[in-house]
Write an enzyme that holds these catalytic residues in place. Structure first.
Site, PDB file in Angstrom:
ATOM      1  N   LYS A  63      44.534 -72.166 -20.610  1.00 37.49           N
ATOM      2  CA  LYS A  63      45.376 -71.337 -21.478  1.00 37.49           C
ATOM      3  C   LYS A  63      44.656 -71.073 -22.808  1.00 37.49           C
ATOM      4  CE  LYS A  63      47.973 -75.282 -23.292  1.00 37.49           C
ATOM      5  NZ  LYS A  63      49.026 -76.224 -22.929  1.00 37.49           N
ATOM      6  N   TYR A 303      38.574 -69.546 -55.250  1.00 34.48           N
ATOM      7  CA  TYR A 303      39.895 -69.200 -55.777  1.00 34.48           C
ATOM      8  C   TYR A 303      40.661 -70.430 -56.255  1.00 34.48           C
ATOM      9  CZ  TYR A 303      39.354 -64.684 -53.414  1.00 34.48           C
ATOM     10  OH  TYR A 303      38.913 -63.474 -52.996  1.00 34.48           O
TER      11      TYR A 303
HETATM   12  C1  LIG Z   1      48.641 -77.470 -22.384  1.00 29.08           C
HETATM   13  C2  LIG Z   1      49.281 -78.023 -21.224  1.00 29.08           C
HETATM   14  C3  LIG Z   1      48.637 -78.985 -20.442  1.00 29.08           C
HETATM   15  C4  LIG Z   1      47.349 -79.639 -20.854  1.00 29.08           C
HETATM   16  O1  LIG Z   1      47.592 -80.536 -21.913  1.00 29.08           O
HETATM   17  P1  LIG Z   1      46.387 -81.389 -22.542  1.00 29.08           P
HETATM   18  O2  LIG Z   1      47.026 -82.258 -23.549  1.00 29.08           O
HETATM   19  O3  LIG Z   1      45.481 -80.370 -23.173  1.00 29.08           O
HETATM   20  O4  LIG Z   1      45.730 -82.085 -21.436  1.00 29.08           O
HETATM   21  C5  LIG Z   1      49.246 -79.376 -19.275  1.00 29.08           C
HETATM   22  N1  LIG Z   1      50.427 -78.846 -18.898  1.00 29.08           N
HETATM   23  C6  LIG Z   1      51.085 -77.942 -19.636  1.00 29.08           C
HETATM   24  C7  LIG Z   1      52.378 -77.413 -19.174  1.00 29.08           C
HETATM   25  C8  LIG Z   1      50.542 -77.497 -20.825  1.00 29.08           C
HETATM   26  O5  LIG Z   1      51.197 -76.599 -21.556  1.00 29.08           O
END
Ligand SMILES: *Cc1c(COP(=O)(O)O)cnc(C)c1O
Length: 452
Positions: A63, A303
């Site tokens: 993702k 800044y």
């Molecule tokens: C992001 C996510 C994962 C992976 O989680 P990690 O902590 O990066 O291993 C697994 N399942 C779902 C539904 C997620 O949203």
């Protein structure tokens, strides 16, 4: 000769070296992703998953554009490392991977975040991508799309076990099961999976959190039993993220879903660091310095004058800013500055005539740049414009003084996940060891200019 704080990159060919030189002309910062590290991390996760009883498959989570590493490259390296599933929250990444030619014969895929009114559900089904359902609206949307297409959707039922995000609650599960039963009987859906997500599995040393994870598991088991009583046998149950893949073999079930571990980080520094788990950070972020100049003591930097030089020093421009995804919360304040407050800015590794040196973002992070106080004169250090500095990389041990994304996360008061995913795509992604890790066919799917 400019000094280089980055590793001597192991180019696969002269073309790789030319791609690197070209990337430096295109933009003064680069994200270098080691596909061999991604592959090896996946192998480590596959080993962790298969040490449990029974056969557990591993999903590489890609993702958010592969946690900022590039979703396609991450997907291919994960498959090379033994993943048999890929997963993403949004449909976008999953469809991109299928359209690139990674078909169902190579891996199953799952998508879990969409709204059933406007999501491209028909396309997901047509591309043989499994779909999570966690609300009645989801089921109706998936059934509508499957019927329009004339092909059943493979679905995974998400249940609310205590995370408080998506999924059916215990009170509405009977109704969901009734609707699913009807949809399955009519051939609109095939219910293949049951799943949920952990809230605090990354804190295995905190007793309350372990108890809370145990309660989530018990609720999940209860959902499983209810599903079986309703006549569904969920073939693929999955609960484990990276943290639970590494520390809870009791809940590997048929599938685990590690994300951060693939990219080489532990989910939370409270779990120790990645080396404890045989993981290696795959990403290095580097940049080439801009203006270097000498400043007197007491000179404001950037800044808001949140940082005043403590003594005569040299400053250097690090040409990445919040417009590149560098967190403004990783700005550096010193007690002499306008806020009177000290805050350690994001760390940067320089190379000097005397060896590597760690300096920090000094003053506020700007849109396209940050200022580094070198805490010495650049002429003494031999540091010049065009030198390559490293914001973070695999760590490479104490003596290298190389920061990791965890160090940036500490400065920015966030987690490593956000450090990578915020990096904008205007910073080129370059792939190391691609020809060693990928087959010729897979290699041809990547932008040739991205291969080092
Ligand atoms: C992001 C996510 C994962 C992976 O989680 P990690 O902590 O990066 O291993 C697994 N399942 C779902 C539904 C997620 O949203």
């Amino acid at each position: 000769m400019s000094l280089n704080a980055a590793p001597q990159w192991d180019f696969s060919s002269d073309a790789g070296k030319r791609n690197y030189d070209r990337a430096l002309r295109l933009y003064p910062g680069q994200v270098v992703v080691d596909l061999a590290a991604l592959q090896s991390n996946m192998e480590t996760l596959v080993t962790a998953a298969t040490s449990s009883v029974g056969k557990t498959e591993v999903m590489g989570v890609i993702k958010a554009d592969g946690y900022g590493h590039g979703a396609l490259a991450a997907a291919l390296a994960a498959l090379a490392g033994g993943a048999t599933w890929l997963g993403s929250a949004q449909a976008r990444e999953a469809l991109m991977v299928r359209r690139a030619g990674i078909g169902p014969e190579r891996c199953r895929m799952l998508v879990w975040m969409y709204n059933a009114h406007s999501a491209p559900i028909e396309e997901l089904i047509a591309h043989d991508i499994d779909i999570s359902v966690g609300s009645l609206a989801d089921i109706h949307g998936v059934v509508r799309a499957a019927d329009a297409l004339g092909r059943p959707a493979r679905i995974h039922v998400e249940v609310e076990t205590g995370f408080g995000r998506n999924g059916f609650t215990e009170s509405c599960f009977d109704q969901a099961l009734a609707v699913l039963k009807d949809a399955a009987a009519r051939g609109s859906v095939q219910v293949v999976g049951l799943w949920s997500h952990f809230a605090v599995a990354d804190m295995p040393l905190v007793k309350e959190f372990v108890e809370s994870t145990d309660r989530q598991i018990a609720v999940f088991e209860e959902f499983t039993a209810r599903m079986r009583r309703a006549g569904f046998e969920p073939e693929i149950r999955h609960l484990a993220n990276t943290a639970a893949t590494l520390t809870r073999p009791d809940v590997h079930y048929e599938l685990v879903r590690p994300g951060i571990g693939l990219y080489g980080y532990e989910p939370d520094p409270a779990m120790g660091d990645c080396t404890m788990y045989g993981l290696k950070p795959a990403m290095t972020v580097q940049a080439q310095l801009g203006t270097i100049k000498d400043l007197p003591a007491g000179h404001g930097i950037s800044y808001g004058r949140t940082y005043l030089t403590q003594s005569a020093t040299s400053s250097a421009i690090m040409p990445l800013g919040y417009g590149d995804g560098i967190h403004r919360s990783a700005s550096g304040f010193d007690s002499a500055g306008a806020t009177g407050r000290t805050h350690l800015g994001g760390p940067v590794r320089l190379m000097t005539k005397q060896g590597p040196k760690l300096v920090r973002v000094s003053g506020r992070v700007c849109m396209d740049q940050c200022v580094l106080d070198l805490h010495a004169m650049a002429s003494d250090l031999g540091v010049q414009e065009g030198d390559t500095v490293v914001l973070f990389g695999p760590g490479r041990g104490e003596e290298f003084a190389e920061p990791t994304a965890d160090d940036w996360a500490r400065s920015a008061e966030t987690i490593s996940y956000e450090i990578f995913t915020c990096l904008r795509n205007r910073i080129p992604r370059l792939y190391l060891h691609a020809p060693q890790v990928l087959s010729a066919d897979d290699l041809s799917l990547l932008d040739p200019a991205s291969i080092l």
